[in-house]
Design a protein around this motif. Structure first.
Motif, PDB file in Angstrom:
ATOM      1  N   GLU A 139      -6.551 -13.104 -12.383  1.00 36.69           N
ATOM      2  CA  GLU A 139      -6.790 -12.677 -10.874  1.00 36.69           C
ATOM      3  C   GLU A 139      -7.699 -11.594 -10.774  1.00 36.69           C
ATOM      4  O   GLU A 139      -8.510 -11.551 -10.040  1.00 36.69           O
ATOM      5  CB  GLU A 139      -5.324 -12.437 -10.416  1.00 36.69           C
ATOM      6  N   GLU A 140      -7.445 -10.613 -11.565  1.00 35.53           N
ATOM      7  CA  GLU A 140      -8.401  -9.463 -11.728  1.00 35.53           C
ATOM      8  C   GLU A 140      -9.882  -9.923 -12.217  1.00 35.53           C
ATOM      9  O   GLU A 140     -10.945  -9.488 -11.584  1.00 35.53           O
ATOM     10  CB  GLU A 140      -8.010  -8.408 -12.669  1.00 35.53           C
ATOM     11  N   HIS A 240      10.417 -15.253  -5.646  1.00 36.68           N
ATOM     12  CA  HIS A 240       9.669 -14.166  -4.974  1.00 36.68           C
ATOM     13  C   HIS A 240       8.542 -13.798  -5.696  1.00 36.68           C
ATOM     14  O   HIS A 240       7.542 -13.530  -5.255  1.00 36.68           O
ATOM     15  CB  HIS A 240      10.523 -12.999  -4.909  1.00 36.68           C
ATOM     16  N   ARG A 241       8.498 -13.780  -7.025  1.00 42.58           N
ATOM     17  CA  ARG A 241       7.303 -13.571  -7.883  1.00 42.58           C
ATOM     18  C   ARG A 241       6.146 -14.629  -7.421  1.00 42.58           C
ATOM     19  O   ARG A 241       5.033 -14.205  -7.063  1.00 42.58           O
ATOM     20  CB  ARG A 241       7.673 -13.515  -9.250  1.00 42.58           C
ATOM     21  N   ARG A 246       1.335 -16.154  -4.599  1.00 45.57           N
ATOM     22  CA  ARG A 246       0.533 -17.016  -3.708  1.00 45.57           C
ATOM     23  C   ARG A 246       0.066 -16.197  -2.439  1.00 45.57           C
ATOM     24  O   ARG A 246      -1.151 -16.294  -2.057  1.00 45.57           O
ATOM     25  CB  ARG A 246       1.283 -17.935  -3.245  1.00 45.57           C
ATOM     26  N   ALA A 247       0.995 -15.317  -2.036  1.00 43.25           N
ATOM     27  CA  ALA A 247       0.637 -14.523  -0.812  1.00 43.25           C
ATOM     28  C   ALA A 247      -0.675 -13.553  -1.122  1.00 43.25           C
ATOM     29  O   ALA A 247      -1.538 -13.384  -0.260  1.00 43.25           O
ATOM     30  CB  ALA A 247       1.658 -13.571  -0.479  1.00 43.25           C
ATOM     31  N   LYS A 248      -0.983 -12.863  -2.623  1.00 39.92           N
ATOM     32  CA  LYS A 248      -2.020 -12.252  -2.801  1.00 39.92           C
ATOM     33  C   LYS A 248      -3.324 -13.128  -2.724  1.00 39.92           C
ATOM     34  O   LYS A 248      -4.249 -12.418  -2.203  1.00 39.92           O
ATOM     35  CB  LYS A 248      -1.911 -11.641  -4.210  1.00 39.92           C
ATOM     36  N   ILE A 261       0.478 -15.696   6.616  1.00 41.14           N
ATOM     37  CA  ILE A 261       0.566 -15.780   5.195  1.00 41.14           C
ATOM     38  C   ILE A 261       2.089 -15.641   4.635  1.00 41.14           C
ATOM     39  O   ILE A 261       2.668 -16.359   3.946  1.00 41.14           O
ATOM     40  CB  ILE A 261       0.032 -14.631   4.521  1.00 41.14           C
ATOM     41  N   ALA A 262       3.032 -14.707   5.289  1.00 45.78           N
ATOM     42  CA  ALA A 262       4.256 -14.675   5.021  1.00 45.78           C
ATOM     43  C   ALA A 262       4.961 -16.156   5.252  1.00 45.78           C
ATOM     44  O   ALA A 262       5.763 -16.458   4.591  1.00 45.78           O
ATOM     45  CB  ALA A 262       5.032 -13.696   5.694  1.00 45.78           C
TER      46      ALA A 262
END
Length: 295
Positions: A139-140, A240-241, A246-248, A261-262
């Motif tokens: 992702e970075e 949750h992870r 996916r939210a990020k 998004i939530a």
């Protein structure tokens, strides 16, 4: 056969490129070969990955390496989309940072870069902890290539090298584990993998241990025990992870509100989502989005 070149992707005929892509059964690329090395991380999906003469089952968290000149293609299961991160690079892109580090040349994912006759490990199935570490670096890398801040090519080279070193360690660790520790019964491993794939695919829906027990025809207690044994975390923690990751992605790739998004990733309560996000990422969703924006 189709031959793909790195210059087909990069803007300046560079030695590296990374992208996130999605495929359905009807739009998977035909069999092709590359003039570069391709490292593939499976975000979610199922099917088969054909590399050369071998076929490997696709699972979320798998990493594949396709060498230069090796034909490959994906076969996606009906109704199962495939989301992957493709990291494409030339051997010299990584070699440049390791010229004075001969001790690293013997690592499984680095040796083939210095010795053309040494094969890559074609597929590596990562645990949830290993998968999170690799996905975070990828992702970075995606952000570096997207925004091109000063020195991004150096950062990209260093992060890619770190990924290859991590994969080498994970590969060697799995080899030691297989030799020294009795393996988990295959039936348990398959169940946990199926649950993980289910969570990756249906993360936006309401998922409980009770619904999973019904889905897989097992007792709640049995599912809780074997999932914790294999992954080191609870089903809720894993869910949750996945949702936070996916939210990020949505925070960076869309202009949707935090509340939207939530809801999109499965949190009915946006306040709980924001608190959980801050606890896991060290900042609120809004601050995460703002921090990632180019100055």
């Amino acid at each position: 056969m189709i031959v793909k070149k790195l210059k087909d992707y990069t803007k300046d005929e560079g030695l590296f490129w990374i992208q996130r892509s999605s495929h359905e059964r009807h739009n998977t690329p035909p069999q092709h070969v590359h003039e570069f090395i391709e490292l593939v991380y499976v975000v979610h999906g199922s099917g088969q990955h054909h590399i050369g003469e071998a076929a490997y089952p696709i699972h979320a968290g798998d990493v594949y390496v396709v060498p230069i000149g090796e034909p490959h293609l994906y076969r996606v299961e009906e109704g199962s989309g495939l989301e992957i991160i493709n990291c494409m690079f030339m051997p010299q892109f990584v070699r440049a940072s390791l010229a004075d580090q001969p001790s690293a040349w013997a690592l499984p994912y680095l040796t083939p870069l210095f010795n053309d006759h040494e094969p890559f490990v074609p597929v590596l199935s990562l645990s949830s902890r290993e998968s999170s570490a690799v996905l975070g670096l990828l992702e970075e890398l995606l952000l570096e290539v997207k925004h091109e801040p000063p020195g991004y090519k150096v950062m990209a080279r260093n992060k890619l090298t770190e990924i290859l070193i991590l994969l080498s360690r994970f590969s060697q660790r799995k080899g030691r584990t297989e030799q020294n520790v009795p393996p988990m019964p295959l039936s348990h491993e398959i169940i946990v993998r199926k649950i993980g794939t289910y969570l990756e695919r249906y993360f936006a829906q309401k998922i409980t241990v009770a619904s999973l027990a019904q889905q897989f025809n097992l007792s709640e207690r049995h599912i809780i025990r074997i999932f914790k044994q294999e992954t080191g975390m609870s089903i809720t923690e894993m869910l949750h992870r996945i949702r936070i990751e996916r939210a990020k992605h949505l925070l960076l790739e869309s202009n949707r509100s935090v509340e939207a998004i939530a809801l999109a990733v499965g949190f009915a309560d946006s306040s709980f989502f924001s608190r959980l996000f801050a606890r896991k990422e060290g900042c609120t969703p809004g601050a995460f989005r703002k921090k990632a924006q180019p100055r």
